[in-house]
Write a protein that holds these residues in place. Sequence first.
Motif, short mmCIF file in Angstrom:
data_model
loop_
_atom_site.label_atom_id
_atom_site.label_comp_id
_atom_site.label_asym_id
_atom_site.label_seq_id
_atom_site.Cartn_x
_atom_site.Cartn_y
_atom_site.Cartn_z
N MET A 203 0.83 -1.16 0.00
CA MET A 203 0.02 0.02 0.10
C MET A 203 0.97 1.38 0.08
O MET A 203 1.91 1.35 0.35
N THR A 204 0.46 2.43 -0.67
CA THR A 204 1.02 3.62 -0.67
C THR A 204 -0.03 4.66 -0.32
O THR A 204 -1.02 4.51 -0.56
N PHE A 205 0.37 5.95 -0.16
CA PHE A 205 -0.59 7.07 -0.32
C PHE A 205 -0.54 7.71 -1.58
O PHE A 205 0.59 7.68 -2.12
N VAL A 206 -1.72 8.43 -1.70
CA VAL A 206 -1.90 9.19 -3.04
C VAL A 206 -2.40 10.63 -2.81
O VAL A 206 -3.05 10.72 -2.10
N VAL A 207 -1.77 11.66 -3.63
CA VAL A 207 -1.99 12.96 -3.47
C VAL A 207 -3.41 12.95 -4.70
O VAL A 207 -2.94 12.63 -5.81
N THR A 208 -4.33 13.43 -4.26
CA THR A 208 -5.50 13.52 -5.22
C THR A 208 -5.77 14.96 -5.77
O THR A 208 -5.31 15.80 -5.40
N GLU A 209 -7.01 15.01 -6.55
CA GLU A 209 -7.19 16.31 -7.10
C GLU A 209 -7.38 17.41 -6.42
O GLU A 209 -7.08 18.63 -6.64
N ALA A 210 -7.66 17.46 -4.79
CA ALA A 210 -7.94 18.66 -4.08
C ALA A 210 -6.63 19.16 -4.02
O ALA A 210 -6.66 20.47 -3.79
N CYS A 211 -5.60 18.68 -4.19
CA CYS A 211 -4.17 19.58 -3.98
C CYS A 211 -3.89 20.49 -5.22
O CYS A 211 -3.18 21.57 -5.15
N ILE A 212 -4.56 20.09 -6.44
CA ILE A 212 -4.38 21.07 -7.46
C ILE A 212 -4.43 22.46 -7.18
O ILE A 212 -5.48 22.96 -6.75
N ARG A 213 -3.62 23.39 -7.63
CA ARG A 213 -3.81 24.83 -7.23
C ARG A 213 -3.64 25.27 -5.88
O ARG A 213 -3.93 26.39 -5.61
N CYS A 214 -3.48 24.27 -5.00
CA CYS A 214 -3.27 24.68 -3.63
C CYS A 214 -2.02 24.47 -3.17
O CYS A 214 -1.31 25.32 -2.62
N CYS B 291 3.12 5.18 6.09
CA CYS B 291 3.03 5.61 7.75
C CYS B 291 1.76 6.58 7.92
O CYS B 291 1.44 6.61 9.34
N ALA B 292 1.30 6.78 7.01
CA ALA B 292 -0.03 7.70 7.30
C ALA B 292 0.09 9.10 8.05
O ALA B 292 -0.98 9.61 8.35
N LEU B 293 1.28 9.49 8.42
CA LEU B 293 1.60 10.84 8.80
C LEU B 293 1.07 11.87 8.14
O LEU B 293 0.59 12.88 8.82
N CYS B 294 1.12 12.06 6.89
CA CYS B 294 0.76 12.89 5.90
C CYS B 294 -0.69 13.33 6.06
O CYS B 294 -0.93 14.37 5.82
N VAL B 295 -1.28 12.27 6.06
CA VAL B 295 -2.93 12.36 5.83
C VAL B 295 -3.66 13.39 6.71
O VAL B 295 -4.31 14.44 6.02
N PRO B 296 -3.45 13.50 8.12
CA PRO B 296 -4.04 14.59 8.79
C PRO B 296 -3.29 15.83 8.80
O PRO B 296 -3.87 16.82 9.03
N GLU B 297 -2.08 15.88 8.17
CA GLU B 297 -1.64 17.20 7.83
C GLU B 297 -2.29 17.94 6.75
O GLU B 297 -2.10 19.39 6.49
N CYS B 298 -2.70 17.39 5.73
CA CYS B 298 -3.27 18.16 4.65
C CYS B 298 -4.63 18.86 4.91
O CYS B 298 -5.59 18.30 5.32
N PRO B 299 -4.49 20.03 4.72
CA PRO B 299 -5.87 21.00 5.12
C PRO B 299 -7.04 20.73 4.21
O PRO B 299 -8.03 21.22 4.42
N ALA C 162 -6.54 16.17 0.85
CA ALA C 162 -6.12 15.45 -0.57
C ALA C 162 -5.34 14.02 -0.66
O ALA C 162 -5.26 13.46 -1.71
N ILE C 163 -4.98 13.59 0.40
CA ILE C 163 -4.17 12.35 0.47
C ILE C 163 -5.07 11.11 1.11
O ILE C 163 -5.65 11.19 2.17
N TYR C 164 -5.07 9.98 0.45
CA TYR C 164 -5.70 8.78 0.65
C TYR C 164 -4.49 7.72 0.59
O TYR C 164 -3.62 7.94 -0.17
N ALA C 165 -4.85 6.63 1.26
CA ALA C 165 -4.33 5.24 1.15
C ALA C 165 -4.53 4.71 -0.23
O ALA C 165 -6.06 5.03 -0.82
N ASP C 166 -3.79 4.17 -1.11
CA ASP C 166 -4.31 3.91 -2.28
C ASP C 166 -5.49 2.96 -2.49
O ASP C 166 -6.22 3.03 -3.28
N ALA C 167 -5.66 2.30 -1.47
CA ALA C 167 -6.98 1.33 -1.50
C ALA C 167 -8.14 2.09 -1.13
O ALA C 167 -9.23 1.43 -1.26
N ASP C 168 -8.16 3.26 -0.83
CA ASP C 168 -9.26 3.95 -0.20
C ASP C 168 -9.30 5.46 -1.14
O ASP C 168 -10.39 6.12 -0.93
N VAL C 169 -8.75 5.68 -2.09
CA VAL C 169 -8.63 6.57 -3.06
C VAL C 169 -10.15 6.40 -3.69
O VAL C 169 -10.74 5.37 -4.32
#
Length: 107
Positions: A1-12, A43-51, A54-61
């Motif tokens: 498993m890995t984490f993925v940045v999604t569309e919400a990050c674009i232009r932010c 590790c999922a440390l990044c997930v709660p930091e994203c305001p 935009a970040i999900y585990a690949d299985a949860d995208v």
Amino acid sequence: MTFVVTEACIRCKYTDCVDVCPTDAFREGPNFLAIDPEDCIDCALCVPECPVQAIYADADVPGDQQDFVALNAELARAWPAITRSHAALPDAEAWAPVKFKRTELKR
């Protein structure tokens, strides 16, 4: 498993997530961040930091964001690592609530 940045990050491009990444897995493009799946240790440390959530585990995208799994891997090969946070894009607050912004992604 890995984490993925999604569309919400674009232009932010908030970079709060970068400071907590123990493996420097984030890559920086002009108006988007990507996570290198080769460096991510799930590790999922990044997930709660994203305001903008935009970040999900690949299985949860979400289904409509599945293409971002491959996109993160592709962009991670082309973009440089980012290891320290910096200010978000100047108009990030205006773009944060926008839902459909794929066409705004700059490679």
